[in-house]
Scaffold this motif. Structure first.
Motif, PDB file in Angstrom:
ATOM      1  N   GLY A  10    -104.248 -43.028 -52.747  1.00  0.00           N
ATOM      2  CA  GLY A  10    -104.497 -43.589 -51.423  1.00  0.00           C
ATOM      3  C   GLY A  10    -104.929 -42.511 -50.454  1.00  0.00           C
ATOM      4  N   ALA A  11    -105.833 -42.895 -49.561  1.00  0.00           N
ATOM      5  CA  ALA A  11    -106.231 -41.975 -48.500  1.00  0.00           C
ATOM      6  C   ALA A  11    -106.443 -42.798 -47.253  1.00  0.00           C
ATOM      7  N   ARG A  12    -106.048 -42.261 -46.100  1.00  0.00           N
ATOM      8  CA  ARG A  12    -106.179 -43.043 -44.882  1.00  0.00           C
ATOM      9  C   ARG A  12    -107.593 -42.887 -44.335  1.00  0.00           C
ATOM     10  N   ASN A  13    -108.209 -44.017 -44.049  1.00  0.00           N
ATOM     11  CA  ASN A  13    -109.547 -43.987 -43.476  1.00  0.00           C
ATOM     12  C   ASN A  13    -109.456 -43.418 -42.068  1.00  0.00           C
ATOM     13  N   LYS A  14    -110.300 -42.443 -41.778  1.00  0.00           N
ATOM     14  CA  LYS A  14    -110.210 -41.722 -40.492  1.00  0.00           C
ATOM     15  C   LYS A  14    -110.471 -42.655 -39.317  1.00  0.00           C
ATOM     16  N   ARG A  15    -111.341 -43.635 -39.502  1.00  0.00           N
ATOM     17  CA  ARG A  15    -111.695 -44.498 -38.374  1.00  0.00           C
ATOM     18  C   ARG A  15    -110.754 -45.685 -38.226  1.00  0.00           C
ATOM     19  N   SER A  16    -110.541 -46.416 -39.329  1.00  0.00           N
ATOM     20  CA  SER A  16    -109.754 -47.640 -39.197  1.00  0.00           C
ATOM     21  C   SER A  16    -108.260 -47.373 -39.364  1.00  0.00           C
ATOM     22  N   PHE A  17    -107.889 -46.194 -39.775  1.00  0.00           N
ATOM     23  CA  PHE A  17    -106.493 -45.817 -40.049  1.00  0.00           C
ATOM     24  C   PHE A  17    -105.859 -46.699 -41.102  1.00  0.00           C
ATOM     25  N   ARG A  18    -106.702 -47.261 -41.937  1.00  0.00           N
ATOM     26  CA  ARG A  18    -106.196 -48.123 -42.990  1.00  0.00           C
ATOM     27  C   ARG A  18    -106.115 -47.315 -44.273  1.00  0.00           C
ATOM     28  N   MET A  19    -105.127 -47.653 -45.104  1.00  0.00           N
ATOM     29  CA  MET A  19    -105.058 -46.977 -46.401  1.00  0.00           C
ATOM     30  C   MET A  19    -106.163 -47.544 -47.289  1.00  0.00           C
ATOM     31  N   GLU A  20    -106.886 -46.653 -47.941  1.00  0.00           N
ATOM     32  CA  GLU A  20    -107.874 -47.122 -48.898  1.00  0.00           C
ATOM     33  C   GLU A  20    -107.495 -46.594 -50.263  1.00  0.00           C
ATOM     34  N   TRP A  21    -107.561 -47.462 -51.249  1.00  0.00           N
ATOM     35  CA  TRP A  21    -107.022 -47.108 -52.560  1.00  0.00           C
ATOM     36  C   TRP A  21    -108.133 -47.042 -53.597  1.00  0.00           C
TER      37      TRP A  21
END
Lengths: 373, 331, 363
Positions: free
Chosen positions: A92-103
């Motif tokens: 997982g990494a947090r999207n810099k713009r949406s602050f959503r976790m992306e897997w």
């Protein structure tokens, strides 16, 4: 002559048919319904899950993880140049713009799995504690996690929640049908057996109830339930509301059967030989109707399940922290969530499979219920 | 025939009375009375009401009087066309639901005709070609149609349209027509949007009706009049369409009594998911917000639609089946 | 002059089988065989039935229920539905179509497609049916008139008004009071006798050559029965009709039939003129049937003689002669092994029994 040879083969069968008891005839006819048999087998597994959701779960269904929301389903690898049992880990990494976790699935990191793994503590029938699960992560101590059907907004394990939802949704369906069957049998039986004014009164009541559109009434009644009620109380109230409006169909079915049976020779014979009314109803009429009733009941359960799902989905049925299929589907209520995490629709697939199995089974039973037809 | 219809019409006031009582009880169900909630709502939004106005309102609703007087006052105002005021929207209820009611009826009728247009041929083909590929195909289709909750179909289609086509398929109008008065362009726009909710709503009913028709038709296909019609020299298709289909449709028509109301109220859930401007989502919102006069009015509208649906099916049945006409007339 | 109204004749392929039929034969059924193939087994409902019907002759087919009478006539009409099918034999029918009522060509109905155009043009036109239960044979949601007019217009190129006229004339002819008013009624508004008259009128609409009556008097009471029978007899004489009359009632047969065919388990046991069959029965089954008729002249109140045993299950046909398990005089070793065939005993009667001759079916 071909006709003659076929004849000899079937002559025993013909004799057997003429002496077989009713339930045997029903079973013979039912066996011919392949689809209904498949429905029965599927239903058996669903009931097994509903009985022991903890055993098949991989994680505590209420345990949330704020860093693990919307993890996509991880499929199990069973064959990798030989028998295997593992899943790929997710990064997982947090999207810099949406602050959503992306897997993303990491094909280099394996999460080994095993059967009868040790996991969180659960209780068999709410009585005996155990940590054994059907399958799970082989070494949970290493902090490895595995989500067969992904996770939801709060990082809860969808697979485990689905299984616990199965228990609630299925039992609500069964309980509601049980209540309405009792009501339907009682009132339908009275109506059909006695006829006359009693029949008139009950029939008018049924007609009146049936002319009320159920969905707005369900909604209004459920909305009137105090929000402060506990999960268990709400559960019972919702079951009651569902049963209250659906017993009419069963009552009609029972009444119709009674009307037909009342004229049958064996009932007349029983009456003439001085049987009491109770004996006629319970010893002669009910057993004859039982296969019809079982079929009608089987067909009523899926209706209840779908209705519970409707109510909870709209936020008027069971409410979190209760888990049911409808509650789970509430997470998928808007397009954004579905587009982001399509696996949130999977509880709907469980609804479809269960309802399908029950309908197929019920139709098979109904066809088989009339062995002389 | 006339006698039959009059007899049906005579039951109507009674039915409506019972339904209005139920709707009134729903309004009364939540704790606290309407005026208190109304004042609280006003206070929350920053305006207020003096004591004389509040008293006048209490008088109007008869809040200090027994329940049956309150019911009587409510039903009198209702019959005069005054449905009351929505707490939530601070608007007369009649203004709120008028347009939405019309769209609910349009959607319901569209679904209804769609269902029959699809279910009739499927049922006939399945029964006359029993155990054929078509029969099995439609059997599977019917089972899945019945087993899938309508909101699931709506969600899945919405999701597919969004991910595959990149479009959002909600509402009954394009944004430019949403709040416009009726015009030719608006009707065309409605036509462009209505088919999806119509199909979603109709799937379940289509499956059910096709199954009923197939079963009825299979019963009819073995009747002696079939043999007689064949012996007359009638071709198989004309025969099937003239006699058994005609007879098998009667039970189907009597099922309209529950089907039409079911479409109207069943659209509630799909309408919520697809965000349609019908009365369904409004009922949900009013129930959750305890806006009971609005909820009561909507529930009563559903009841009214149900009564009309039943009436239509009764009349249709009498028109189709001479036996029912005679039986009713001879009573 | 409506009798002369010729029904529309489609072109039909014909087979030259004049050798098989004499001039006066209207219908010759030869070795007809009809099977019902089901999951539970195959049932041979009609097993090699042969008989002939002459112009203007009434042939009665008798037998207990389940002996294949109805299946035989349904096979002739080619309205057997799945799982049944006609698998063998010939159904030779001499069509109308020649000028001035002269005969047309002979056609084998067994070779036609049961649902096809040619067969449908014959059915309801040249060969018509009077069904067993008129109530069930009429649609309850269509008026009598609607159903009669339909039957006319299927075979005649006439307008609805003309068709209605034809129907009303026929209804009057079969003794229906107020036929115009009755056209507007539904079947369930008529009495049983009148319903059967409607069916007879319907059967006569297109001037048939052959009328098939399937137990037309079973569903009505005895008085009405007599009226219907005499009506049929009158119509037959007036129009020189050929009728196949099916019944299990030997009394009815004695009243109406010229020739009798006795059937048992899908096979013909005996056939011949009605007087010979009644006064000189050759087959033990015919004898047993005749013995079981109650007589008004009987003096004692003794039990009625009945045939021992019951008809076997259709999947469980006995080997050899189908009647031998119930036959008091069967020859052990012969009747239960070999199947007798129908052969002419004299110039009138034919019988299928080893007590009369030794002709057997080849294995």
């Amino acid at each position: 002559m071909t006709a003659e040879t076929a004849v000899i083969d079937t002559s025993d069968a013909a004799d057997a048919i003429s002496v077989a008891p009713n339930w045997k005839l029903v079973w013979w006819r039912f066996k011919k319904h392949r689809l209904a048999l498949v429905g029965g087998v599927v239903l058996f597994f669903i009931i097994l899950i509903a009985a022991f959701p903890g055993f098949f779960s991989t994680q505590n269904p209420s345990e949330s993880n704020k860093n693990g929301s919307f993890i996509p389903p991880q499929s199990i690898v069973l064959w990798d140049k030989g028998p295997a049992f593992y899943a790929f880990a997710v990064n997982g990494a947090r999207n810099k713009r949406s602050f959503r976790m992306e897997w993303t699935i990491d094909p280099t990191k394996k999460v080994p799995l095993r059967l009868f793994a040790t996991g969180y503590e659960w209780k068999v029938f709410g009585l005996f504690k155990t940590r054994i699960h059907f399958f799970g992560v082989a070494n949970p101590e290493a902090g490895q996690k595995f989500h067969l059907l992904g996770t939801d907004r709060l990082g809860r394990d969808q697979w485990s929640r689905l299984l616990h939802g199965t228990q609630v949704s299925l039992s609500i369906g069964l309980l509601a049908v049980f209540i309405s069957t009792i009501l339907g049998l009682f009132l339908g039986g009275i109506s059909g057996y006695f006829g006359g004014i009693i029949d008139m009164a009950i029939q008018r009541l049924i007609e009146l109830l049936q002319s009320i559109p159920p969905i707005p009434i369900w909604l209004a009644l459920s909305a009137a339930l105090p929000r402060t009620w506990s999960v268990a109380t709400t559960y019972l109230a919702i079951t009651g509301i569902l049963a209250l409006i659906t017993w009419t169909g069963l009552a009609r079915e029972v009444r119709g059967r009674f009307l037909v049976l009342r004229e049958e020779d064996f009932v007349v014979a029983a009456k003439l030989s001085g049987c009491s009314q109770m004996r006629i109803v319970f010893r002669h009429m009910l057993p004859t109707m039982s296969s019809h009733i079982i079929a009608a009941v089987t067909l009523a359960i899926p209706v209840m399940i779908i209705n519970e799902t409707f109510l909870s989905f709209l936020g008027l049925g069971l409410r979190p922290p209760a888990i049911s299929w409808g509650v789970l589907l509430q997470e998928a209520q808007n397009l954004q969530s579905v587009a982001l995490a399509p696996w949130l629709l999977l509880p709907g697939v469980a609804v479809i499979i269960t309802v399908l199995a029950l309908n197929v089974l019920g139709d098979g039973l109904r066809d088989a219920a009339d062995p002389y037809h | 025939m006339l006698y039959y219809i009059v007899k049906r019409l005579l039951i109507l006031p009674f039915l409506l009375f019972v339904f209005s009582v139920i709707a009134f009880l729903l309004i009364q169900a939540p704790p606290g009375d309407f005026v208190t909630s109304y004042v609280a709502e006003l206070a929350a939004s920053g305006s207020s009401m003096d004591q004389i106005q509040i008293e006048a309102l209490r008088q109007l609703y008869g809040l200090d009087q027994p329940v049956y007087v309150q019911y009587f006052k409510w039903i009198t105002r209702l019959l005069q066309g005054d449905l009351g005021i929505s707490l939530d929207f601070q608007k007369p209820i009649a203004d709120l639901i008028g347009q939405r009611l019309l769209l609910t009826v349009i959607l319901g009728l569209a679904t209804f005709f769609f269902t029959f247009a699809i279910a009739l041929p499927i049922g006939i083909i399945s029964a006359t070609r029993q155990y054929s590929f078509f029969d099995y195909f439609f059997t599977v289709f019917n089972y899945i149609g019945v087993a899938t909750p309508t909101f699931m179909t709506a969600l899945i289609l919405m999701w597919l349209a969004f991910t595959e086509l990149g479009i959002t398929i909600t509402g009954l109008f394009s944004p430019e027509y949403a709040d416009q008065p009726w015009s030719f362009g608006r009707v065309v726009d409605l036509g462009k949007h209505i088919w999806l909710p119509m199909v979603i709503l109709g799937l379940d009913g289509t499956a059910r009706l096709a199954r009923i028709l197939r079963a009825n038709l299979l019963d009819e296909l073995n009747k002696p009049y079939m043999e007689m019609a064949r012996a007359k020299g009638l071709s198989e298709w004309r025969l099937v369409l003239k006699y058994p289909v005609r007879l098998a449709i009667n039970p189907l028509v009597s099922s309209l009594g529950w089907y039409l109301p079911l479409i109207f109220s069943g659209s509630l859930i799909v309408a919520t998911v697809l965000n349609l401007p019908t009365i369904g989502p409004l009922l949900l919102r009013s129930l959750i917000g305890q806006d009971m006069f609005l909820a009561g009015a909507i529930v009563l509208s559903y009841f009214g639609l149900a009564v009309i649906g039943t009436l239509i099916s009764d009349i249709l049945l009498a028109w189709l089946d001479p036996r029912i006409r005679m039986e009713e007339a001879s009573k | 002059m409506f009798w002369a109204t010729a029904c529309a004749m489609p072109p039909t392929p014909t087979i030259d089988r004049h050798t098989a039929m004499t001039e006066k034969n209207l219908l010759t059924v030869k070795n007809l065989k009809t099977l019902f193939v089901m999951d539970e087994g195959t049932s041979t409902a009609v097993d090699g039935v042969s008989f002939t019907v002459d112009q203007g002759q009434v042939v009665g087919i008798v037998g207990e229920s389940g002996c294949g009478k109805s299946v035989t006539i349904k096979s002739i009409l080619r309205i057997i539905q799945k799982p049944g099918q006609v698998v063998g034999g010939e159904i030779l029918f001499r069509q109308a179509g020649g000028k001035n009522g002269a005969d047309g060509e002979v056609i084998d109905l067994a070779k036609l497609d049961g649902r096809g155009k040619e067969m449908r043009a014959i059915r309801g036109n040249q060969i018509t049916l009077i069904p067993q239960e008129p109530m069930a044979a009429l649609s309850p949601v269509h008026t009598i008139g609607n159903q009669l007019i339909e039957a006319v217009r299927l075979h005649m190129d006439v307008s609805k008004v003309q068709a209605a006229e034809i129907a009303i004339k026929r209804m009057a002819e079969v003794g229906m009071p107020n036929p115009e008013e009755r056209m507007e009624l539904y079947s369930w508004e008529l009495s049983g006798g009148l319903r059967q008259r409607v069916m007879i009128a319907m059967a006569l609409l297109c001037n048939p050559r052959l009328l098939i009556a399937d137990e037309p008097t079973t569903a009505i009471d005895v008085t009405t029965q007599a009226q219907v029978l005499s009506l049929l007899r009158d119509l037959q004489e007036n129009h020189d009709l050929a009728i196949i009359f099916i019944t299990h009632d030997l009394g009815v047969i004695a009243q109406v039939a010229d020739d009798v065919v006795v059937m048992y388990l899908g096979r013909v046991m005996e056939s011949g003129p009605v007087d010979d069959i009644f006064h000189n029965p050759l087959h033990p089954y015919t004898k047993a049937l005749l013995a079981s008729i109650p007589s008004v002249h009987g003096t004692t109140r003794g039990p009625l003689p009945a045939i021992e045993g019951a008809i076997p299950h259709p999947f469980n046909r006995p080997t050899g002669c189908p009647f031998h398990p119930r036959c008091a005089s069967h020859i052990p070793g012969t009747c239960d092994r070999r199947t007798p065939v129908l052969v002419a005993k004299n110039d009138r009667q034919s019988v299928s029994c080893f007590l009369q001759n030794d002709a057997a079916e080849e294995d």
